[in-house]
Motif scaffolding. Sequence first.
Motif, short mmCIF file in Angstrom:
data_model
loop_
_atom_site.label_atom_id
_atom_site.label_comp_id
_atom_site.label_asym_id
_atom_site.label_seq_id
_atom_site.Cartn_x
_atom_site.Cartn_y
_atom_site.Cartn_z
N SER A 95 99.11 -2.05 -27.40
CA SER A 95 99.03 -1.04 -26.34
C SER A 95 99.32 0.37 -26.87
O SER A 95 99.06 1.35 -26.18
CB SER A 95 100.00 -1.37 -25.21
N LEU A 96 99.84 0.48 -28.08
CA LEU A 96 100.13 1.79 -28.66
C LEU A 96 98.87 2.43 -29.21
O LEU A 96 97.90 1.74 -29.53
CB LEU A 96 101.15 1.66 -29.81
N THR A 97 98.89 3.74 -29.37
CA THR A 97 97.79 4.39 -30.08
C THR A 97 97.87 4.00 -31.54
O THR A 97 98.91 3.52 -32.02
CB THR A 97 97.86 5.93 -29.96
N ARG A 98 96.80 4.20 -32.26
CA ARG A 98 96.78 3.82 -33.68
C ARG A 98 97.90 4.52 -34.45
O ARG A 98 98.61 3.89 -35.23
CB ARG A 98 95.41 4.18 -34.28
N ARG A 99 98.10 5.80 -34.23
CA ARG A 99 99.13 6.53 -34.97
C ARG A 99 100.54 6.13 -34.54
O ARG A 99 101.45 6.09 -35.36
CB ARG A 99 98.93 8.03 -34.83
N GLN A 100 100.72 5.84 -33.27
CA GLN A 100 102.03 5.37 -32.83
C GLN A 100 102.37 4.03 -33.49
O GLN A 100 103.47 3.83 -33.99
CB GLN A 100 102.07 5.22 -31.30
N ARG A 101 101.39 3.13 -33.48
CA ARG A 101 101.59 1.81 -34.10
C ARG A 101 101.86 1.96 -35.59
O ARG A 101 102.75 1.32 -36.15
CB ARG A 101 100.37 0.93 -33.85
N LEU A 102 101.11 2.83 -36.23
CA LEU A 102 101.28 3.08 -37.66
C LEU A 102 102.71 3.53 -37.95
O LEU A 102 103.38 2.99 -38.84
CB LEU A 102 100.27 4.15 -38.09
N ALA A 103 103.21 4.50 -37.20
CA ALA A 103 104.55 5.02 -37.42
C ALA A 103 105.61 3.95 -37.16
O ALA A 103 106.52 3.76 -37.98
CB ALA A 103 104.79 6.25 -36.53
N VAL A 104 105.49 3.24 -36.05
CA VAL A 104 106.48 2.22 -35.70
C VAL A 104 106.51 1.10 -36.74
O VAL A 104 107.57 0.71 -37.22
CB VAL A 104 106.22 1.66 -34.28
N GLU A 133 108.54 8.39 -31.94
CA GLU A 133 109.33 8.47 -30.70
C GLU A 133 108.51 7.99 -29.50
O GLU A 133 109.02 7.22 -28.67
CB GLU A 133 109.82 9.89 -30.48
N ARG A 134 107.27 8.43 -29.41
CA ARG A 134 106.43 8.00 -28.28
C ARG A 134 106.14 6.51 -28.34
O ARG A 134 106.13 5.82 -27.31
CB ARG A 134 105.13 8.79 -28.28
N GLY A 135 105.87 6.02 -29.54
CA GLY A 135 105.59 4.59 -29.70
C GLY A 135 106.80 3.73 -29.33
O GLY A 135 106.66 2.71 -28.66
N LEU A 136 107.99 4.14 -29.76
CA LEU A 136 109.19 3.38 -29.42
C LEU A 136 109.44 3.39 -27.92
O LEU A 136 109.83 2.38 -27.35
CB LEU A 136 110.40 3.95 -30.17
N ALA A 137 109.21 4.53 -27.29
CA ALA A 137 109.39 4.61 -25.84
C ALA A 137 108.43 3.64 -25.13
O ALA A 137 108.83 2.92 -24.20
CB ALA A 137 109.17 6.04 -25.36
N LYS A 138 107.17 3.60 -25.57
CA LYS A 138 106.20 2.68 -24.95
C LYS A 138 106.58 1.22 -25.20
O LYS A 138 106.45 0.38 -24.31
CB LYS A 138 104.79 2.93 -25.50
N ALA A 142 107.31 -1.61 -22.43
CA ALA A 142 106.50 -2.83 -22.41
C ALA A 142 107.34 -4.08 -22.56
O ALA A 142 107.07 -5.11 -21.96
CB ALA A 142 105.42 -2.77 -23.49
N LEU A 143 108.38 -3.99 -23.40
CA LEU A 143 109.22 -5.16 -23.68
C LEU A 143 110.47 -5.21 -22.79
O LEU A 143 111.30 -6.10 -22.95
CB LEU A 143 109.62 -5.18 -25.16
N GLU A 144 110.56 -4.21 -21.90
CA GLU A 144 111.70 -4.12 -20.99
C GLU A 144 113.03 -4.12 -21.72
O GLU A 144 113.94 -4.90 -21.43
CB GLU A 144 111.63 -5.24 -19.94
N VAL A 145 113.12 -3.23 -22.71
CA VAL A 145 114.32 -3.09 -23.52
C VAL A 145 114.86 -1.69 -23.29
O VAL A 145 114.11 -0.72 -23.26
CB VAL A 145 113.98 -3.26 -25.03
N SER A 146 116.17 -1.58 -23.14
CA SER A 146 116.75 -0.25 -22.95
C SER A 146 116.91 0.43 -24.32
O SER A 146 117.18 -0.23 -25.32
CB SER A 146 118.11 -0.34 -22.27
#
Length: 148
Positions: A95-104, A133-138, A142-146
């Motif tokens: 569900s992340l963008t390619r760059r968000q997934r790449l960074a995470v 940061e955006r990828g971790l927030a998403k 999605a995983l319902e983690v605080s």
Amino acid sequence: MEGEAFESFFAVAEPRLRRALVAAYGFDRGREAAAEALAWAWEHWPDLQSKENPVGYIYRIGERRTRRRGIPTTYVPNEVHEPWFEPALAAALDSLTRRQRLAVVLVYGYGWQLREVAETCGLAVTTVQNHLERGLAKLRTALEVSGS
């Protein structure tokens, strides 16, 4: 002598390039893109040596070769399911963008520094930080983690 220089470059560049492209495009397409980028690097080695960031340059080659196929660039995770991974993680990563997934994946999955991701992918460190940061927030949503 030139072959030895390329072998040294290959030994350092191949694992970084492969991991980055697999993180961006999934296992099969990422490995194929890395192989094509490294083949291009071999063919153009004299010119590539003069580049300021040769790994970042061939990363872009791998990206372009992957996008040309007319197939949407969605992330397809490796089908191996390990018991210690969250089952919903693959879908959340997709569900992340390619760059968000790449960074995470590179920072948290492989333990890379932001600078290493930026150099390998030809991005600014601040760009990598923003995508992380955006990828971790998403992912947290999605995983319902605080967040911590």
